[in-house]
Structure formats: C-alpha cells, structure tokens
Write an enzyme that holds these catalytic residues in place. Sequence first.
Site, short mmCIF file in Angstrom:
data_model
loop_
_atom_site.label_atom_id
_atom_site.label_comp_id
_atom_site.label_asym_id
_atom_site.label_seq_id
_atom_site.Cartn_x
_atom_site.Cartn_y
_atom_site.Cartn_z
N SER A 21 0.81 -1.22 0.00
CA SER A 21 0.00 0.00 0.00
C SER A 21 0.85 1.27 0.00
O SER A 21 1.80 1.41 0.76
CB SER A 21 -0.92 0.01 1.22
OG SER A 21 -1.65 1.22 1.29
N LYS A 72 -13.83 -3.72 2.93
CA LYS A 72 -14.71 -2.59 2.63
C LYS A 72 -16.17 -2.86 2.96
O LYS A 72 -16.92 -1.92 3.24
CB LYS A 72 -14.55 -2.18 1.17
CG LYS A 72 -13.19 -1.59 0.85
CD LYS A 72 -13.11 -1.10 -0.58
CE LYS A 72 -11.75 -0.49 -0.90
NZ LYS A 72 -11.67 0.03 -2.28
N ASN A 93 -14.41 2.75 2.44
CA ASN A 93 -12.95 2.74 2.42
C ASN A 93 -12.36 3.76 3.38
O ASN A 93 -11.14 3.87 3.49
CB ASN A 93 -12.43 3.00 1.00
CG ASN A 93 -12.50 4.47 0.62
OD1 ASN A 93 -13.42 5.19 1.02
ND2 ASN A 93 -11.54 4.93 -0.17
N ASP A 109 -13.59 6.54 -2.85
CA ASP A 109 -13.21 6.04 -4.17
C ASP A 109 -14.08 6.65 -5.27
O ASP A 109 -13.57 7.02 -6.34
CB ASP A 109 -13.35 4.52 -4.23
CG ASP A 109 -12.27 3.78 -3.46
OD1 ASP A 109 -11.15 4.34 -3.34
OD2 ASP A 109 -12.52 2.67 -2.98
N ALA A 159 -21.30 -15.28 -16.69
CA ALA A 159 -22.71 -14.95 -16.48
C ALA A 159 -22.94 -14.44 -15.06
O ALA A 159 -23.77 -13.56 -14.82
CB ALA A 159 -23.58 -16.17 -16.76
N ARG A 161 -20.82 -12.74 -13.17
CA ARG A 161 -20.37 -11.34 -13.11
C ARG A 161 -21.38 -10.43 -13.82
O ARG A 161 -21.65 -9.32 -13.36
CB ARG A 161 -19.01 -11.20 -13.76
CG ARG A 161 -17.87 -11.83 -12.99
CD ARG A 161 -17.64 -11.12 -11.68
NE ARG A 161 -16.37 -11.49 -11.08
CZ ARG A 161 -15.97 -11.11 -9.89
NH1 ARG A 161 -16.74 -10.32 -9.15
NH2 ARG A 161 -14.80 -11.49 -9.40
N TYR A 221 -1.72 1.01 -10.69
CA TYR A 221 -0.61 1.95 -10.61
C TYR A 221 0.74 1.26 -10.39
O TYR A 221 1.79 1.90 -10.48
CB TYR A 221 -0.83 2.99 -9.49
CG TYR A 221 -0.91 2.43 -8.09
CD1 TYR A 221 0.25 2.18 -7.35
CD2 TYR A 221 -2.13 2.17 -7.49
CE1 TYR A 221 0.19 1.69 -6.06
CE2 TYR A 221 -2.21 1.69 -6.20
CZ TYR A 221 -1.06 1.44 -5.49
OH TYR A 221 -1.11 0.94 -4.21
#
Length: 279
Positions: A21, A72, A93, A109, A159, A161, A221
């Site tokens: 992190s 979360k 978050n 977010d 399917a 998802r 990132y």
Amino acid sequence: MPAPATDRRRAAVLGSPIAHSLSPVLHRAAYTELGLTQWTYDRFDVDEAALPRFFEELDPQWAGLSLTMPLKRAVIPLLDSISATAASVDAVNTVVLTEDGRRTGDNTDIPGIVAALREHGVEKAETAAVLGAGATASSALAALARICTGEVTVYVRSAARAAEMRGWAQRLDVDVRLADWADAARALHAPLVVATTPAGATDALAAAVPERPATLFDVLYDPWPTALAARWSAYGGAVVSGLDLLLHQAVLQVEQMTGRAPAPLAAMRKAGERALADR
C-alpha cells in the site's frame, strides 16, 4: 473542527495483503505539509476475522482508518453510520473516528474517480465502457452515474459477473449494456474507457488500441504503465492512472480525518511518484 497540530493522533490503512500500500506515503506527506507533526499513519495486515478485535482495541488517539480489500464491506456492521455514497455500493474505504467513540464510514473512491477524471479534463461523457466486473467496477459505475449521460457497456467474463453488474446498474440507476469479454476490443473505441481488471488482464488488448483513442482510466498503478496504457499514450490518447485515483481518494480521506482542507495534493503526488520510482 480542524485538528490542533500539537495533538497526538493516529491513523492507518487496514487490509490483507497490505505491504504494497502507498497510503502511508501519501498520508504522511500530507501531515508533513500540514504541520501535523504529532500525527502518525501506519499499515496493518488485518483480515475479516481480525477486524472486530482491531476495532475493540482502538483508543481516543485514533482519528481515522483507510480500508482496502477485503474489508470494505466487512467493516459496515462495526460502524455507527455510513454516508449515502458508501451505502450506494455497500463499500466503505474511510472511517472517521471521533474522540467520543463515534465511527462514521464513507467511500472516497467514487468521488476520487470523478475528481481524477476532472483533473484530466473529463467532466462529462456521452457513453463509456468498463472493462471487468470485480470489486472496483461497482465504484466505477457509481462514478459514471455522475458524469455519463448515456449508455455504459460493461465487458465481463462470466454470467455470474454479468448478473452482479446488472444488479449494480439497477441500484445505481445507470443505463448498462452487458457484453462478453471476447468482444472487449470494441470497448477501446468508447469516448471513456475504465479498466478495472487485475494486472495483466488487459495486456492482450493493447494491440487493438485505435489510432485516435479518447480517454483511458486504468485503475492500476503498480506496475505502471500497463501495456494498454502505454500503447494508449503512444497513440496520443489521454490516460488517467490508478495513482491519480489513489491520490484523489486519499486527499478526501486526509480532509475528513484531520478537518483541514484543502489537502496538499501536489506534495502527496510528489511523494507517491517518488515511492513508485524507488520500487
């Protein structure tokens, strides 16, 4: 109220795994710039089973917590209240802790995505495409609900998802069309493409980037750039990175936890870029 600079306060990011992190780098840079010399920001590897115990041991010095996966949603029953933004995607978050023991959850977010896009000149989009349907995709949809005036096409692998994203679309009141991942190259022609997939998942799409791409928001990132982002940029398209998102959501966290605004975005960005360069 803004936090006194002389008060000793604590904050941290929780998740599992958490060693990667960048949040400590960003928050500590903000504290230095704001003169909060007695503030500390750490990281703790905490999973869902250990989270309730961690909360039990919090003392009045704690000002806030940043939460990443898989916490979360697990954190919500431990809070006194959550914001409408967090409730819209069942994900928190950010937790702000007051000295009287109250725990309030938020989701930075979603506005972080909007702010990152705005910084790159994207205020509105007529249509958009989302690559992937994992945990980040629901926040992406919630952000697109604020800026996209037309249809959002979501490219998924299964399917199950597809059903999940259909549910989020109804809940967030977004006009969504579900498409098979096999056709994901078509997404690259949209005026705004949001890639929410894990590292490597979009590499094969790099060869399909059109000659004049519009805007790509890739939530990764590290490693950076992704193959897709590199090809996109080489063809002259605008690229918004996961670091942009991380910075803007962290700016909002710093402001909520310290009571000081605006948070020092430039100093936080410099610290984040330096940390990534050193990896």
